[in-house]
Design an enzyme around this catalytic site. Structure first.
Site, PDB file in Angstrom:
ATOM      1  N   GLU A   1      -4.600   8.925   9.699  1.00 38.39           N
ATOM      2  CA  GLU A   1      -3.188   8.731  10.049  1.00 38.39           C
ATOM      3  C   GLU A   1      -2.800   9.512  11.309  1.00 38.39           C
ATOM      4  OE1 GLU A   1      -0.374   8.698   6.883  1.00 38.39           O
ATOM      5  OE2 GLU A   1      -1.444   7.062   5.920  1.00 38.39           O
TER       6      GLU A   1
ATOM      7  N   HIS B   1      -7.940   3.221   4.007  1.00 40.24           N
ATOM      8  CA  HIS B   1      -7.992   3.899   5.312  1.00 40.24           C
ATOM      9  C   HIS B   1      -9.420   3.968   5.858  1.00 40.24           C
ATOM     10  CE1 HIS B   1      -4.024   5.404   4.135  1.00 40.24           C
ATOM     11  NE2 HIS B   1      -3.858   5.883   5.353  1.00 40.24           N
TER      12      HIS B   1
ATOM     13  N   CYS C   1     -11.183   3.422  -0.225  1.00 38.15           N
ATOM     14  CA  CYS C   1      -9.806   3.715   0.189  1.00 38.15           C
ATOM     15  C   CYS C   1      -9.560   2.848   1.412  1.00 38.15           C
ATOM     16  CB  CYS C   1      -9.655   5.190   0.532  1.00 38.15           C
ATOM     17  SG  CYS C   1      -8.066   5.586   1.318  1.00 38.15           S
TER      18      CYS C   1
ATOM     19  N   CYS D   1      -4.186  -1.091  -2.097  1.00 34.57           N
ATOM     20  CA  CYS D   1      -4.257   0.356  -2.269  1.00 34.57           C
ATOM     21  C   CYS D   1      -5.225   0.596  -3.422  1.00 34.57           C
ATOM     22  CB  CYS D   1      -2.871   0.892  -2.600  1.00 34.57           C
ATOM     23  SG  CYS D   1      -2.831   2.610  -3.121  1.00 34.57           S
TER      24      CYS D   1
ATOM     25  N   ASP E   1       0.859  -1.190   0.000  1.00 36.57           N
ATOM     26  CA  ASP E   1       0.000   0.000   0.000  1.00 36.57           C
ATOM     27  C   ASP E   1       0.890   1.232   0.000  1.00 36.57           C
ATOM     28  OD1 ASP E   1      -2.406   1.588   0.339  1.00 36.57           O
ATOM     29  OD2 ASP E   1      -1.820   1.863   2.422  1.00 36.57           O
ATOM     30  N   SER E   2       0.287   2.378  -0.266  1.00 36.59           N
ATOM     31  CA  SER E   2       1.037   3.632  -0.254  1.00 36.59           C
ATOM     32  C   SER E   2       1.483   4.013   1.161  1.00 36.59           C
ATOM     33  CB  SER E   2       0.179   4.755  -0.834  1.00 36.59           C
ATOM     34  OG  SER E   2      -1.015   4.884  -0.082  1.00 36.59           O
TER      35      SER E   2
END
Length: 278
Positions: free
Chosen positions: A159, A193, A191, A80, A17-18
């Site tokens: 994050e 996240h 996404c 991702c 993932d990024s």
């Protein structure tokens, strides 16, 4: 089996993932197929991918896949949404091991569960701009109406650990109000996240909207693919056998803190590697 080399089925699954979002996919793989070994790479030095060009995302993805191949992985999960949207079709042609992204599994479920044919997709600018969810959903459900909404602030909020915070509630209200007004009955968390703020999104959207979590669906698809390809691990890893390995391109301490907040496994280390060398 040659010498002491483990069989293909005992080889790990590569996940990338990024940054840290792909850990939601790792968490689902751990839950659903607990005997598998995992090598995870988070590109924390170059996050976010959502605002970068397609060519750049393809170049980054190729570097990461070269690194994962050196770890002798048996399959790769592109955890991702942006890389799945922008790079997966290209990369799939270049490698001979199975590779899956997070977009198709999520699109498939969204197309199946919608009742009124109105589906929302939230994600980064890259994912929403690519209209890839729309393309896959319409292949499966041609009459579906797909509405995309980029929510770029969700990633930094997650994050920073602001998962249950008035700021996140306020931003969610602003982003999602147009989707509420449109009358969608299904919303794809496009996404990796976003599952971490699922309760906030659910609260804003209300009980009438089904939330689709592609992280969960991807782990399910991975399990089916491993069975189909006869790659599932039948040997239970021993305790302390380094079953899960984590690599990042920067900020290992921050990564470990975040990982331990969402994966209740006790991640003690993440090794920094220079991904530009691959």
């Amino acid at each position: 089996m040659q010498g002491n080399r483990p069989s293909r089925s005992e080889a790990p699954i590569g996940v990338f993932d990024s940054g840290v979002g792909g850990l939601t996919v790792v968490r689902e793989i751990m839950r659903q197929i607990p005997d598998e070994r995992i090598v995870y790479f988070g590109d924390t030095a170059r996050v976010p991918y959502g605002s970068k060009s397609k060519d750049t995302i393809i170049r980054y993805s190729r570097q990461i896949i070269r690194f994962l191949r050196q770890q002798d992985v048996k399959a790769i999960v592109v955890a991702c949404n942006t890389a799945s949207a922008q790079a997966l079709d290209e990369i799939e042609k270049e490698i001979e091991i199975p590779i899956i992204g997070v977009v198709k599994p999520g699109a498939k479920v969204a197309a199946e569960v919608t009742r009124n044919g109105k589906i929302g997709v939230i994600g980064t600018e890259g994912t929403v701009g690519s209209r890839i969810y729309s393309r896959y959903i319409k292949e499966l459900n041609p009459s579906a109406e797909v509405l995309g909404k980029a929510c770029p602030l969700f990633v930094p909020l997650v994050e920073e650990g602001l998962l249950h915070d008035p700021v996140t509630d306020e931003i969610a209200m602003r982003y999602l109000s147009s989707l509420i007004d449109s009358g969608i009955d299904t919303l794809v968390l496009g996404c990796t996240h976003y599952p971490l703020i699922r309760s906030t999104v659910g609260k804003v959207m209300g009980d009438g909207v089904t939330l689709v979590n592609p992280a969960y669906e991807t782990a399910r698809e991975l399990r089916e693919m491993l069975v189909r390809e006869n790659l599932q691990n039948t040997v239970k890893p021993e305790l302390g056998s380094n079953q899960y390995q984590f690599f990042v391109s920067d900020a290992a301490d921050k990564f470990i803190r975040f990982a331990n907040s969402i994966i209740k496994y006790g991640i003690l280390s993440a090794k920094i590697i220079n991904i530009e060398e691959y």
